[in-house]
Design an enzyme around this catalytic site. Structure first.
Site, PDB file in Angstrom:
ATOM      1  N   HIS A  87      -0.722  -0.123  -9.780  1.00  0.00           N
ATOM      2  CA  HIS A  87      -1.427  -1.030  -8.934  1.00  0.00           C
ATOM      3  C   HIS A  87      -1.894  -2.204  -9.808  1.00  0.00           C
ATOM      4  O   HIS A  87      -3.110  -2.292  -9.959  1.00  0.00           O
ATOM      5  CB  HIS A  87      -2.828  -0.347  -8.523  1.00  0.00           C
ATOM      6  CG  HIS A  87      -3.171  -0.833  -6.973  1.00  0.00           C
ATOM      7  ND1 HIS A  87      -3.296  -0.206  -5.908  1.00  0.00           N
ATOM      8  CD2 HIS A  87      -3.225  -2.355  -6.633  1.00  0.00           C
ATOM      9  CE1 HIS A  87      -3.463  -1.013  -4.739  1.00  0.00           C
ATOM     10  NE2 HIS A  87      -3.612  -2.306  -5.183  1.00  0.00           N
ATOM     11  N   GLU A 112      -2.670   7.945  -4.741  1.00  0.00           N
ATOM     12  CA  GLU A 112      -3.028   7.152  -6.030  1.00  0.00           C
ATOM     13  C   GLU A 112      -4.417   7.178  -6.498  1.00  0.00           C
ATOM     14  O   GLU A 112      -4.909   6.876  -7.738  1.00  0.00           O
ATOM     15  CB  GLU A 112      -2.733   5.655  -6.181  1.00  0.00           C
ATOM     16  CG  GLU A 112      -3.353   4.707  -5.351  1.00  0.00           C
ATOM     17  CD  GLU A 112      -3.178   3.243  -5.294  1.00  0.00           C
ATOM     18  OE1 GLU A 112      -1.954   2.832  -5.004  1.00  0.00           O
ATOM     19  OE2 GLU A 112      -3.898   2.362  -5.498  1.00  0.00           O
ATOM     20  N   ASP A 135       4.250  -0.317  -6.869  1.00  0.00           N
ATOM     21  CA  ASP A 135       3.051  -0.528  -7.846  1.00  0.00           C
ATOM     22  C   ASP A 135       2.012   0.149  -7.080  1.00  0.00           C
ATOM     23  O   ASP A 135       0.630   0.082  -7.599  1.00  0.00           O
ATOM     24  CB  ASP A 135       2.933  -2.144  -7.453  1.00  0.00           C
ATOM     25  CG  ASP A 135       1.683  -2.336  -8.409  1.00  0.00           C
ATOM     26  OD1 ASP A 135       1.452  -2.084  -9.467  1.00  0.00           O
ATOM     27  OD2 ASP A 135       0.782  -3.107  -7.913  1.00  0.00           O
ATOM     28  N   ARG A 151       1.000  -1.039  -0.038  1.00  0.00           N
ATOM     29  CA  ARG A 151      -0.032  -0.001   0.086  1.00  0.00           C
ATOM     30  C   ARG A 151       0.891   1.177   0.005  1.00  0.00           C
ATOM     31  O   ARG A 151       1.912   1.163   0.565  1.00  0.00           O
ATOM     32  CB  ARG A 151      -0.841   0.028   1.199  1.00  0.00           C
ATOM     33  CG  ARG A 151      -2.032  -0.780   1.078  1.00  0.00           C
ATOM     34  CD  ARG A 151      -3.052  -0.576   0.333  1.00  0.00           C
ATOM     35  NE  ARG A 151      -4.172  -1.335  -0.084  1.00  0.00           N
ATOM     36  CZ  ARG A 151      -4.474  -2.256  -0.737  1.00  0.00           C
ATOM     37  NH1 ARG A 151      -3.445  -2.535  -1.464  1.00  0.00           N
ATOM     38  NH2 ARG A 151      -5.403  -3.028  -0.731  1.00  0.00           N
TER      39      ARG A 151
HETATM   40  P1  NAD Z   1      -1.311 -11.352   5.123  1.00  0.00           P
HETATM   41  O1  NAD Z   1      -2.401 -10.947   5.919  1.00  0.00           O
HETATM   42  O2  NAD Z   1      -1.445 -12.704   4.697  1.00  0.00           O
HETATM   43  O3  NAD Z   1       0.168 -10.917   5.437  1.00  0.00           O
HETATM   44  C1  NAD Z   1       0.550  -9.682   6.254  1.00  0.00           C
HETATM   45  C2  NAD Z   1       1.523  -9.657   6.988  1.00  0.00           C
HETATM   46  O4  NAD Z   1       1.844  -8.384   7.752  1.00  0.00           O
HETATM   47  C3  NAD Z   1       1.138 -10.742   8.295  1.00  0.00           C
HETATM   48  O5  NAD Z   1       2.146 -11.497   8.537  1.00  0.00           O
HETATM   49  C4  NAD Z   1       1.232  -9.465   9.568  1.00  0.00           C
HETATM   50  O6  NAD Z   1       1.723 -10.332  10.615  1.00  0.00           O
HETATM   51  C5  NAD Z   1       2.142  -8.730   9.101  1.00  0.00           C
HETATM   52  N1  NAD Z   1       2.116  -7.409   9.768  1.00  0.00           N
HETATM   53  C6  NAD Z   1       1.025  -6.969  10.313  1.00  0.00           C
HETATM   54  N2  NAD Z   1       1.389  -5.731  11.114  1.00  0.00           N
HETATM   55  C7  NAD Z   1       2.813  -5.545  10.782  1.00  0.00           C
HETATM   56  C8  NAD Z   1       3.740  -4.594  11.327  1.00  0.00           C
HETATM   57  N3  NAD Z   1       3.436  -3.620  11.898  1.00  0.00           N
HETATM   58  N4  NAD Z   1       4.972  -4.850  10.661  1.00  0.00           N
HETATM   59  C9  NAD Z   1       5.303  -5.933   9.939  1.00  0.00           C
HETATM   60  N5  NAD Z   1       4.519  -6.875   9.480  1.00  0.00           N
HETATM   61  C10 NAD Z   1       3.121  -6.740   9.826  1.00  0.00           C
HETATM   62  O7  NAD Z   1      -1.413 -10.280   3.644  1.00  0.00           O
HETATM   63  P2  NAD Z   1      -1.151 -10.465   2.214  1.00  0.00           P
HETATM   64  O8  NAD Z   1      -2.125 -11.337   1.617  1.00  0.00           O
HETATM   65  O9  NAD Z   1       0.486 -11.125   2.347  1.00  0.00           O
HETATM   66  O10 NAD Z   1      -1.344  -9.152   1.826  1.00  0.00           O
HETATM   67  C11 NAD Z   1      -0.209  -8.191   1.948  1.00  0.00           C
HETATM   68  C12 NAD Z   1      -0.582  -6.642   1.740  1.00  0.00           C
HETATM   69  O11 NAD Z   1      -0.516  -6.677   0.227  1.00  0.00           O
HETATM   70  C13 NAD Z   1      -2.011  -6.407   1.773  1.00  0.00           C
HETATM   71  O12 NAD Z   1      -2.098  -5.881   3.047  1.00  0.00           O
HETATM   72  C14 NAD Z   1      -2.417  -5.650   0.756  1.00  0.00           C
HETATM   73  O13 NAD Z   1      -2.272  -4.326   1.188  1.00  0.00           O
HETATM   74  C15 NAD Z   1      -1.330  -5.796  -0.410  1.00  0.00           C
HETATM   75  N6  NAD Z   1      -1.884  -6.197  -1.632  1.00  0.00           N
HETATM   76  C16 NAD Z   1      -1.539  -5.490  -2.672  1.00  0.00           C
HETATM   77  C17 NAD Z   1      -1.973  -5.889  -4.041  1.00  0.00           C
HETATM   78  C18 NAD Z   1      -1.504  -5.210  -5.176  1.00  0.00           C
HETATM   79  O14 NAD Z   1      -2.260  -5.504  -6.149  1.00  0.00           O
HETATM   80  N7  NAD Z   1      -0.669  -4.243  -5.259  1.00  0.00           N
HETATM   81  C19 NAD Z   1      -2.766  -7.189  -3.987  1.00  0.00           C
HETATM   82  C20 NAD Z   1      -3.003  -7.752  -3.033  1.00  0.00           C
HETATM   83  C21 NAD Z   1      -2.736  -7.300  -1.587  1.00  0.00           C
END
Ligand code: NAD
Length: 332
Positions: free
Chosen positions: A296, A264, A259, A235
Protein backbone atom coordinates in the site's frame (compact mmCIF):
# COMPACT_ATOMS: atom_id res chain seq x y z
CA UNK A 1 -9.57 20.95 18.15
CA UNK A 2 -7.88 18.18 20.11
CA UNK A 3 -7.13 15.46 17.58
CA UNK A 4 -6.23 11.83 18.28
CA UNK A 5 -4.08 10.72 15.35
CA UNK A 6 -4.05 6.93 14.86
CA UNK A 7 -1.66 4.68 12.87
CA UNK A 8 1.12 7.28 13.05
CA UNK A 9 4.38 6.63 11.25
CA UNK A 10 7.48 8.83 11.57
CA UNK A 11 6.88 10.28 8.09
CA UNK A 12 3.31 11.30 9.06
CA UNK A 13 4.67 13.36 11.94
CA UNK A 14 7.19 15.12 9.69
CA UNK A 15 4.56 16.23 7.19
CA UNK A 16 1.76 16.98 9.69
CA UNK A 17 4.09 18.93 11.98
CA UNK A 18 5.22 20.97 8.96
CA UNK A 19 1.61 21.63 7.92
CA UNK A 20 0.83 22.58 11.55
CA UNK A 21 3.88 24.83 11.96
CA UNK A 22 1.74 27.61 13.48
CA UNK A 23 0.51 25.16 16.16
CA UNK A 24 -3.13 25.84 15.34
CA UNK A 25 -4.01 22.19 15.87
CA UNK A 26 -3.46 20.13 19.02
CA UNK A 27 -2.45 16.73 17.68
CA UNK A 28 -1.78 13.68 19.84
CA UNK A 29 0.01 11.02 17.83
CA UNK A 30 -0.61 7.30 18.49
CA UNK A 31 1.29 4.58 16.66
CA UNK A 32 -1.45 2.02 17.17
CA UNK A 33 -4.29 1.40 14.74
CA UNK A 34 -7.77 2.53 15.75
CA UNK A 35 -9.73 -0.52 16.89
CA UNK A 36 -12.38 -1.40 19.48
CA UNK A 37 -9.52 -1.93 21.93
CA UNK A 38 -7.51 1.24 21.26
CA UNK A 39 -10.34 3.76 20.82
CA UNK A 40 -10.09 4.67 24.53
CA UNK A 41 -6.94 6.63 23.64
CA UNK A 42 -9.18 9.17 21.90
CA UNK A 43 -11.05 10.02 25.10
CA UNK A 44 -11.42 13.80 25.35
CA UNK A 45 -10.54 14.34 21.68
CA UNK A 46 -13.33 15.86 19.63
CA UNK A 47 -11.50 14.86 16.43
CA UNK A 48 -10.07 11.51 15.37
CA UNK A 49 -7.65 11.38 12.43
CA UNK A 50 -7.64 7.95 10.77
CA UNK A 51 -5.99 6.14 7.84
CA UNK A 52 -6.91 3.30 5.48
CA UNK A 53 -6.70 0.38 7.90
CA UNK A 54 -8.19 2.03 10.97
CA UNK A 55 -11.50 0.47 11.89
CA UNK A 56 -14.50 2.79 11.97
CA UNK A 57 -17.33 0.28 12.07
CA UNK A 58 -20.59 0.95 13.93
CA UNK A 59 -19.35 -0.32 17.29
CA UNK A 60 -16.19 1.84 17.18
CA UNK A 61 -18.21 4.89 16.11
CA UNK A 62 -20.78 4.40 18.92
CA UNK A 63 -17.98 4.25 21.49
CA UNK A 64 -16.20 7.26 19.97
CA UNK A 65 -19.44 9.28 20.02
CA UNK A 66 -19.90 8.45 23.71
CA UNK A 67 -16.36 9.73 24.35
CA UNK A 68 -17.14 13.04 22.63
CA UNK A 69 -15.80 12.54 19.11
CA UNK A 70 -17.55 14.91 16.71
CA UNK A 71 -15.31 14.71 13.66
CA UNK A 72 -13.46 11.89 11.90
CA UNK A 73 -10.82 13.33 9.58
CA UNK A 74 -9.70 10.62 7.19
CA UNK A 75 -6.25 11.27 5.76
CA UNK A 76 -7.00 9.18 2.67
CA UNK A 77 -9.41 9.16 -0.27
CA UNK A 78 -11.17 5.80 0.23
CA UNK A 79 -13.75 5.51 3.03
CA UNK A 80 -14.71 1.84 2.73
CA UNK A 81 -13.47 1.34 6.33
CA UNK A 82 -16.10 3.74 7.72
CA UNK A 83 -19.74 2.97 8.44
CA UNK A 84 -20.93 6.33 7.11
CA UNK A 85 -24.61 5.69 7.88
CA UNK A 86 -23.85 4.96 11.54
CA UNK A 87 -21.65 8.05 11.76
CA UNK A 88 -24.49 10.19 10.38
CA UNK A 89 -26.97 8.71 12.87
CA UNK A 90 -24.52 9.44 15.69
CA UNK A 91 -23.91 13.02 14.57
CA UNK A 92 -20.26 12.36 13.70
CA UNK A 93 -19.04 14.26 10.63
CA UNK A 94 -16.67 12.47 8.26
CA UNK A 95 -14.21 14.35 6.05
CA UNK A 96 -11.56 12.92 3.74
CA UNK A 97 -8.85 13.90 1.25
CA UNK A 98 -10.53 13.10 -2.06
CA UNK A 99 -7.53 13.99 -4.22
CA UNK A 100 -3.90 14.47 -3.28
CA UNK A 101 -1.91 13.12 -6.17
CA UNK A 102 -3.57 10.84 -8.69
CA UNK A 103 -0.16 10.91 -10.43
CA UNK A 104 1.44 9.10 -7.47
CA UNK A 105 -0.97 6.15 -7.70
CA UNK A 106 -1.03 6.08 -11.50
CA UNK A 107 2.77 6.12 -11.70
CA UNK A 108 3.04 3.28 -9.17
CA UNK A 109 0.47 1.34 -11.20
CA UNK A 110 2.71 1.64 -14.25
CA UNK A 111 5.77 0.76 -12.15
CA UNK A 112 4.06 -2.55 -11.27
CA UNK A 113 3.23 -3.21 -14.93
CA UNK A 114 6.79 -2.56 -16.08
CA UNK A 115 8.40 -4.49 -13.26
CA UNK A 116 6.24 -7.54 -13.90
CA UNK A 117 6.68 -7.36 -17.65
CA UNK A 118 10.43 -6.73 -17.82
CA UNK A 119 11.26 -8.62 -14.58
CA UNK A 120 13.62 -5.90 -13.43
CA UNK A 121 13.53 -7.21 -9.83
CA UNK A 122 14.92 -10.58 -10.98
CA UNK A 123 17.41 -8.91 -13.32
CA UNK A 124 18.71 -6.64 -10.54
CA UNK A 125 19.33 -9.58 -8.17
CA UNK A 126 20.96 -11.64 -10.91
CA UNK A 127 23.40 -8.92 -11.94
CA UNK A 128 24.41 -8.32 -8.32
CA UNK A 129 25.24 -12.02 -8.07
CA UNK A 130 27.24 -12.01 -11.29
CA UNK A 131 24.56 -13.86 -13.28
CA UNK A 132 24.13 -12.15 -16.65
CA UNK A 133 21.92 -14.83 -18.23
CA UNK A 134 18.71 -13.60 -19.88
CA UNK A 135 16.83 -16.89 -19.48
CA UNK A 136 13.36 -16.25 -18.06
CA UNK A 137 13.57 -12.47 -18.49
CA UNK A 138 11.71 -12.27 -21.81
CA UNK A 139 9.12 -9.48 -21.75
CA UNK A 140 6.62 -8.08 -24.25
CA UNK A 141 6.14 -4.72 -26.00
CA UNK A 142 3.50 -2.70 -24.19
CA UNK A 143 3.09 -0.69 -27.41
CA UNK A 144 -0.01 -1.86 -29.27
CA UNK A 145 -1.39 -3.88 -26.34
CA UNK A 146 -4.92 -3.32 -25.07
CA UNK A 147 -5.18 -1.86 -21.58
CA UNK A 148 -8.57 -2.15 -19.84
CA UNK A 149 -9.15 0.45 -17.14
CA UNK A 150 -11.94 -0.20 -14.65
CA UNK A 151 -12.86 3.11 -13.03
CA UNK A 152 -11.93 6.20 -15.06
CA UNK A 153 -11.94 8.81 -12.30
CA UNK A 154 -8.89 10.84 -11.32
CA UNK A 155 -6.40 7.95 -11.04
CA UNK A 156 -7.86 5.96 -13.94
CA UNK A 157 -7.57 9.01 -16.19
CA UNK A 158 -3.92 9.63 -15.16
CA UNK A 159 -3.11 5.98 -15.80
CA UNK A 160 -4.83 6.23 -19.21
CA UNK A 161 -2.68 9.23 -20.16
CA UNK A 162 0.53 7.38 -19.30
CA UNK A 163 -0.55 4.24 -21.16
CA UNK A 164 -1.52 6.33 -24.17
CA UNK A 165 2.06 7.60 -24.18
CA UNK A 166 3.21 3.98 -24.37
CA UNK A 167 1.15 3.53 -27.55
CA UNK A 168 -1.40 1.21 -25.94
CA UNK A 169 -5.02 0.79 -27.04
CA UNK A 170 -7.29 1.97 -24.25
CA UNK A 171 -10.66 0.52 -23.31
CA UNK A 172 -12.61 1.31 -20.18
CA UNK A 173 -15.49 0.31 -17.98
CA UNK A 174 -17.08 2.76 -15.56
CA UNK A 175 -20.61 3.36 -14.37
CA UNK A 176 -20.20 6.97 -15.50
CA UNK A 177 -18.20 7.99 -18.56
CA UNK A 178 -15.40 10.53 -18.11
CA UNK A 179 -15.69 12.98 -21.06
CA UNK A 180 -11.92 13.65 -21.01
CA UNK A 181 -11.20 9.92 -21.35
CA UNK A 182 -13.79 9.50 -24.05
CA UNK A 183 -13.27 12.65 -26.13
CA UNK A 184 -9.68 13.75 -25.48
CA UNK A 185 -8.03 10.35 -24.99
CA UNK A 186 -10.36 8.54 -27.40
CA UNK A 187 -11.02 5.71 -24.96
CA UNK A 188 -13.57 3.14 -25.90
CA UNK A 189 -16.14 2.49 -23.13
CA UNK A 190 -17.18 -1.17 -23.24
CA UNK A 191 -19.12 -3.54 -20.99
CA UNK A 192 -17.25 -5.15 -18.10
CA UNK A 193 -17.38 -8.52 -19.89
CA UNK A 194 -16.00 -7.04 -23.12
CA UNK A 195 -13.18 -5.46 -21.14
CA UNK A 196 -12.36 -8.78 -19.50
CA UNK A 197 -12.25 -10.59 -22.85
CA UNK A 198 -10.35 -7.94 -24.85
CA UNK A 199 -7.71 -6.55 -22.48
CA UNK A 200 -4.09 -7.75 -22.29
CA UNK A 201 -3.63 -5.66 -19.15
CA UNK A 202 -6.46 -4.94 -16.69
CA UNK A 203 -5.98 -2.22 -14.10
CA UNK A 204 -8.46 -1.43 -11.31
CA UNK A 205 -9.21 2.16 -10.28
CA UNK A 206 -12.78 2.02 -8.97
CA UNK A 207 -13.73 2.32 -5.29
CA UNK A 208 -14.52 -0.66 -3.10
CA UNK A 209 -18.31 -0.80 -2.75
CA UNK A 210 -20.68 -3.70 -2.20
CA UNK A 211 -21.17 -3.85 -6.00
CA UNK A 212 -17.41 -3.91 -6.72
CA UNK A 213 -16.49 -6.39 -3.96
CA UNK A 214 -14.71 -9.36 -5.64
CA UNK A 215 -15.16 -7.78 -9.06
CA UNK A 216 -12.30 -10.02 -10.15
CA UNK A 217 -13.61 -13.49 -9.30
CA UNK A 218 -13.60 -16.96 -10.92
CA UNK A 219 -16.24 -15.93 -13.50
CA UNK A 220 -14.39 -12.76 -14.48
CA UNK A 221 -11.05 -14.56 -14.76
CA UNK A 222 -12.63 -17.25 -16.95
CA UNK A 223 -13.58 -14.53 -19.46
CA UNK A 224 -10.05 -13.09 -19.67
CA UNK A 225 -7.32 -13.75 -22.22
CA UNK A 226 -4.74 -16.36 -21.31
CA UNK A 227 -1.62 -14.72 -19.80
CA UNK A 228 -3.53 -11.57 -18.83
CA UNK A 229 -1.87 -9.02 -16.54
CA UNK A 230 -4.00 -7.78 -13.62
CA UNK A 231 -2.99 -4.74 -11.58
CA UNK A 232 -4.76 -3.54 -8.44
CA UNK A 233 -3.67 -0.33 -6.73
CA UNK A 234 -7.21 0.51 -5.56
CA UNK A 235 -8.56 -1.66 -2.73
CA UNK A 236 -7.74 -5.28 -1.93
CA UNK A 237 -11.25 -6.71 -1.85
CA UNK A 238 -11.86 -5.81 -5.49
CA UNK A 239 -10.08 -9.13 -6.12
CA UNK A 240 -11.14 -12.51 -4.76
CA UNK A 241 -7.60 -13.53 -3.87
CA UNK A 242 -8.35 -17.27 -3.81
CA UNK A 243 -9.78 -17.02 -7.34
CA UNK A 244 -6.65 -15.11 -8.43
CA UNK A 245 -4.46 -17.86 -6.97
CA UNK A 246 -6.41 -20.47 -8.98
CA UNK A 247 -5.95 -18.29 -12.08
CA UNK A 248 -2.21 -18.06 -11.45
CA UNK A 249 -1.91 -21.83 -10.88
CA UNK A 250 -3.75 -22.60 -14.12
CA UNK A 251 -1.64 -20.09 -16.06
CA UNK A 252 -4.67 -18.02 -17.03
CA UNK A 253 -3.28 -15.04 -15.13
CA UNK A 254 0.21 -14.37 -16.45
CA UNK A 255 1.06 -11.47 -14.16
CA UNK A 256 -0.48 -10.09 -10.98
CA UNK A 257 0.60 -6.78 -9.47
CA UNK A 258 -1.07 -5.63 -6.26
CA UNK A 259 -0.46 -2.74 -3.91
CA UNK A 260 -3.49 -3.68 -1.81
CA UNK A 261 -4.71 -6.95 -0.33
CA UNK A 262 -8.13 -7.82 1.06
CA UNK A 263 -6.77 -8.80 4.48
CA UNK A 264 -3.97 -6.21 4.57
CA UNK A 265 -4.98 -4.65 7.92
CA UNK A 266 -2.92 -7.09 9.95
CA UNK A 267 0.06 -7.17 7.58
CA UNK A 268 0.85 -3.90 5.84
CA UNK A 269 2.67 -0.85 7.19
CA UNK A 270 4.57 -2.86 9.85
CA UNK A 271 7.97 -4.57 9.92
CA UNK A 272 7.06 -8.26 10.25
CA UNK A 273 10.52 -9.59 9.39
CA UNK A 274 10.76 -11.84 12.44
CA UNK A 275 7.09 -12.76 12.74
CA UNK A 276 5.42 -15.92 11.48
CA UNK A 277 3.08 -15.14 8.62
CA UNK A 278 -0.25 -16.71 9.58
CA UNK A 279 -2.23 -15.67 6.49
CA UNK A 280 -1.83 -18.74 4.25
CA UNK A 281 -3.51 -17.08 1.27
CA UNK A 282 -1.09 -14.16 1.36
CA UNK A 283 1.81 -16.57 1.94
CA UNK A 284 0.82 -18.53 -1.19
CA UNK A 285 0.69 -15.31 -3.23
CA UNK A 286 4.28 -14.52 -2.30
CA UNK A 287 5.49 -17.81 -3.79
CA UNK A 288 4.61 -17.00 -7.42
CA UNK A 289 7.43 -15.63 -9.56
CA UNK A 290 4.91 -13.63 -11.60
CA UNK A 291 3.29 -11.84 -8.65
CA UNK A 292 4.53 -8.48 -7.45
CA UNK A 293 3.20 -7.18 -4.14
CA UNK A 294 3.85 -3.78 -2.63
CA UNK A 295 2.50 -2.80 0.78
CA UNK A 296 0.00 0.00 0.00
CA UNK A 297 2.65 2.48 -1.09
CA UNK A 298 1.14 3.73 -4.35
CA UNK A 299 0.17 7.04 -2.71
CA UNK A 300 3.56 7.43 -1.05
CA UNK A 301 5.34 10.34 -2.71
CA UNK A 302 6.59 13.55 -1.09
CA UNK A 303 4.02 15.59 -2.98
CA UNK A 304 1.11 13.34 -2.03
CA UNK A 305 1.99 13.07 1.66
CA UNK A 306 2.43 16.87 1.94
CA UNK A 307 -0.93 17.44 0.27
CA UNK A 308 -2.63 14.87 2.52
CA UNK A 309 -1.35 16.71 5.61
CA UNK A 310 -2.40 20.15 4.33
CA UNK A 311 -5.88 19.07 3.22
CA UNK A 312 -6.56 17.07 6.41
CA UNK A 313 -5.75 20.09 8.59
CA UNK A 314 -7.75 22.40 6.29
CA UNK A 315 -10.72 20.03 6.67
CA UNK A 316 -10.44 20.17 10.48
CA UNK A 317 -10.15 23.97 10.43
CA UNK A 318 -13.20 24.29 8.17
CA UNK A 319 -15.22 22.14 10.60
CA UNK A 320 -14.02 24.18 13.61
CA UNK A 321 -15.01 27.42 11.91
CA UNK A 322 -18.40 26.08 10.87
CA UNK A 323 -17.57 26.56 7.18
CA UNK A 324 -19.03 24.51 4.36
CA UNK A 325 -17.22 21.17 4.19
CA UNK A 326 -16.13 20.58 0.61
CA UNK A 327 -14.63 17.19 1.49
CA UNK A 328 -17.42 15.76 3.64
CA UNK A 329 -18.40 12.12 3.16
CA UNK A 330 -22.18 11.91 3.26
CA UNK A 331 -24.43 8.91 3.79
CA UNK A 332 -26.22 7.54 0.68
P1 NAD B 1 -12.45 8.76 -8.27
O1 NAD B 1 -13.65 8.91 -7.41
O2 NAD B 1 -11.89 9.97 -8.96
O3 NAD B 1 -12.72 7.65 -9.40
C1 NAD B 1 -13.37 6.43 -9.14
C2 NAD B 1 -14.09 6.03 -10.42
O4 NAD B 1 -14.68 4.74 -10.19
C3 NAD B 1 -15.23 6.98 -10.83
O5 NAD B 1 -15.10 7.35 -12.19
C4 NAD B 1 -16.48 6.15 -10.59
O6 NAD B 1 -17.53 6.47 -11.48
C5 NAD B 1 -15.95 4.75 -10.83
N1 NAD B 1 -16.83 3.72 -10.31
C6 NAD B 1 -17.70 3.78 -9.28
N2 NAD B 1 -18.37 2.62 -9.17
C7 NAD B 1 -17.93 1.81 -10.17
C8 NAD B 1 -18.25 0.51 -10.58
N3 NAD B 1 -19.19 -0.21 -9.95
N4 NAD B 1 -17.58 -0.01 -11.64
C9 NAD B 1 -16.65 0.72 -12.29
N5 NAD B 1 -16.32 1.97 -11.94
C10 NAD B 1 -16.95 2.51 -10.90
O7 NAD B 1 -11.34 8.07 -7.35
P2 NAD B 1 -9.76 8.05 -7.57
O8 NAD B 1 -9.14 9.20 -6.87
O9 NAD B 1 -9.47 7.82 -9.00
O10 NAD B 1 -9.37 6.75 -6.69
C11 NAD B 1 -9.76 5.45 -7.10
C12 NAD B 1 -9.49 4.47 -5.97
O11 NAD B 1 -8.08 4.38 -5.76
C13 NAD B 1 -10.04 4.93 -4.60
O12 NAD B 1 -11.37 4.46 -4.44
C14 NAD B 1 -9.10 4.28 -3.63
O13 NAD B 1 -9.67 3.08 -3.16
C15 NAD B 1 -7.86 3.95 -4.44
N6 NAD B 1 -6.64 4.61 -3.94
C16 NAD B 1 -5.56 3.83 -3.64
C17 NAD B 1 -4.39 4.42 -3.18
C18 NAD B 1 -3.14 3.61 -2.84
O14 NAD B 1 -2.21 4.13 -2.22
N7 NAD B 1 -3.05 2.36 -3.24
C19 NAD B 1 -4.34 5.81 -3.02
C20 NAD B 1 -5.46 6.58 -3.36
C21 NAD B 1 -6.62 5.97 -3.81
Amino acid sequence: MKTAFFSTKPYDRVYFDAANADGAHEIIYFETRLTRVTLKLAEGCSCVCAFVNDSLDASVLIALAKQGTKLVALRCAGFNNVDVNSATDLGITIVRVPAYSPYAVAEHTVALMLTLNRKTYWAHSRVREGNFSLDGLLGFDMHGKTVGIIGTGKIGECTARIMQGFGCRLIAYDKYRNPVCENELGMDYVSQDQLFSRADIITLHCPLLSETHHLINHDAIAKMKRDVMIINTSRGALIDTKAAIDGLKSGKIGYLGIDVYEEEEDIFFEDKTFEILTDDVFARLTTFPNVMITGHQAYFTREAVARIAETTLENITAYEKGKELANQVKAD
